[in-house]
Design an enzyme around this catalytic site. Structure first.
Site, short mmCIF file in Angstrom:
data_model
loop_
_atom_site.label_atom_id
_atom_site.label_comp_id
_atom_site.label_asym_id
_atom_site.label_seq_id
_atom_site.Cartn_x
_atom_site.Cartn_y
_atom_site.Cartn_z
N LYS A 73 -27.91 -0.39 -76.25
CA LYS A 73 -29.01 -0.11 -77.19
C LYS A 73 -30.30 -0.86 -76.87
CE LYS A 73 -26.13 1.07 -81.13
NZ LYS A 73 -25.75 0.79 -82.51
N ASP A 109 -30.05 3.73 -86.80
CA ASP A 109 -29.03 2.86 -87.42
C ASP A 109 -29.53 2.29 -88.75
OD1 ASP A 109 -27.07 3.12 -85.48
OD2 ASP A 109 -27.80 1.42 -84.31
P1 ATR Z 1 -24.10 -4.40 -81.48
O1 ATR Z 1 -25.16 -3.84 -80.61
O2 ATR Z 1 -23.13 -3.34 -81.98
O3 ATR Z 1 -24.62 -5.20 -82.62
P2 ATR Z 1 -23.57 -6.71 -79.83
O4 ATR Z 1 -25.01 -6.80 -79.50
O5 ATR Z 1 -22.59 -6.85 -78.71
O6 ATR Z 1 -23.19 -5.36 -80.56
O7 ATR Z 1 -23.28 -7.83 -80.96
C1 ATR Z 1 -21.99 -8.19 -81.31
C2 ATR Z 1 -22.05 -9.28 -82.41
O8 ATR Z 1 -20.70 -9.62 -82.73
C3 ATR Z 1 -22.74 -10.56 -81.98
O9 ATR Z 1 -23.40 -11.10 -83.09
C4 ATR Z 1 -21.57 -11.47 -81.57
O10 ATR Z 1 -21.82 -12.85 -81.69
P3 ATR Z 1 -22.64 -13.65 -80.50
O11 ATR Z 1 -24.08 -13.31 -80.69
O12 ATR Z 1 -22.34 -15.08 -80.75
O13 ATR Z 1 -22.07 -13.14 -79.19
C5 ATR Z 1 -20.54 -11.06 -82.58
N1 ATR Z 1 -19.19 -11.34 -82.15
C6 ATR Z 1 -18.48 -10.69 -81.19
N2 ATR Z 1 -17.24 -11.24 -81.08
C7 ATR Z 1 -17.18 -12.26 -81.98
C8 ATR Z 1 -16.18 -13.19 -82.37
N3 ATR Z 1 -14.97 -13.18 -81.79
N4 ATR Z 1 -16.47 -14.08 -83.34
C9 ATR Z 1 -17.68 -14.08 -83.94
N5 ATR Z 1 -18.67 -13.23 -83.63
C10 ATR Z 1 -18.43 -12.32 -82.66
#
Ligand code: ATR
Length: 283
Positions: A73, A109
């Site tokens: 995105k 979104d």
């Molecule tokens: P999207 O575009 O759908 O929002 P993304 O940019 O990959 O997807 O964002 C995923 C979010 O989930 C992020 O906020 C990520 O936290 P980080 O910024 O610290 O990476 C969060 N996330 C993913 N796995 C996680 C986990 N196991 N625990 C806590 N937060 C998690």
């Protein structure tokens, strides 16, 4: 399907992309609307290092519209000819439209999230806690603050939450401060935690959820996430990720085809797809 040599291709891209509801839904809708000779919709897993090649393919093949999901995105924006002003402010695009060879990026979104929330509550003055700070979080942060909500963004990586708070107004917090959400009106999961196949995980301990909360999970696979099940058990009102999908899909359909997609038709088709996956209703 009535494919002809004039049928235009629409796509969803992501990595992974196999969870997408798009192909199962849109091809049925094209048929129901009698436009299955004009459009066909497929999913394609695109590696991040092939994104530039993919966009060249969109131009070369005259692909009409593209839905973008994780992780493209944000990265896809630099390959497009123009970005809608709200998508630019959000910093993420989930819809690409090919307007006679000019590729324009939009973000639907935020429209989906705001519409799903406003069906249940007034956002003006509401205390909203968003968990996560990726593309979905940025879109929802834009949407809720533009409606006058008070925002707190909680994220594992604090700097990303701080950036969203700076951009849209609000407070940033680490996951250590999650007990604070007890004072929020609305809790929104915009992390990927709980997404299938890791559906036994949840981003928020059940003990922090009360019957005063509205809990909204942007993840729609599974339909009933652990977070939503536990929120129901605590007496909270819940919003499924499919609600956001429905309203963003209506906005996206309009921008790609120019047609109004009826909510009733979309709900009916979505229900059939969920039934065939053995999931429960969309209400
Ligand atoms: P999207 O575009 O759908 O929002 P993304 O940019 O990959 O997807 O964002 C995923 C979010 O989930 C992020 O906020 C990520 O936290 P980080 O910024 O610290 O990476 C969060 N996330 C993913 N796995 C996680 C986990 N196991 N625990 C806590 N937060 C998690």
């Amino acid at each position: 399907m009535k494919l002809t040599a004039k049928t235009k291709l629409c796509m969803v891209i992501g990595d992974p992309v196999e969870h997408s509801l798009g192909p199962a839904i849109y091809n049925v809708i094209y048929k129901r609307l009698g436009i299955d000779d004009q459009y066909v919709y497929v999913a394609c897993r695109i590696d991040s290092d092939k994104l530039a090649d993919f966009v060249k393919g969109v131009r070369a093949m005259g692909i009409m519209g593209v839905s973008c999901t994780i992780p493209h995105k944000e990265a896809v924006m630099k390959h497009l000819d123009s970005i809608d002003s709200i998508a630019a402010k959000i910093g993420a695009v989930n819809t690409i439209v090919n307007e006679n060879g000019i590729l324009k990026g939009y973000n639907a979104d935020w429209i989906g999230a705001v519409a799903a929330l406003e069906k249940l509550t007034n956002l003006h003055g509401a205390k909203v806690a968003i968990l996560g700070a990726g593309g979905a979080s940025r879109a929802i942060a834009y949407g809720v603050t533009s409606k006058g909500a008070q925002l707190t963004v909680y994220n594992r990586t604090l700097e990303k939450a701080e950036e969203i708070a700076r951009l849209f107004g609000g407070r940033a917090a680490s996951l250590d401060e999650l007990s604070d959400v007890q004072s929020a009106d609305i809790i929104i999961n915009a992390t990927s935690v709980g997404l299938s196949p890791n559906s036994d995980s949840t981003p928020l301990e059940k003990k922090f959820i009360t019957n005063k909360h509205i809990v909204f999970d942007t993840n729609y696979t599974p339909y009933q996430t652990r977070l939503l099940s536990e929120a129901s058990q605590k007496g909270a009102r819940i919003i499924h990720g499919t609600e956001m999908f429905i309203y963003q899909a209506i906005a996206q359909f309009k921008v790609i085809t120019g047609l109004d997609l009826s909510e009733d038709l979309l709900r009916e088709v979505l229900q059939n797809v969920l039934d065939s996956r053995g999931e429960t209703g969309v209400a």
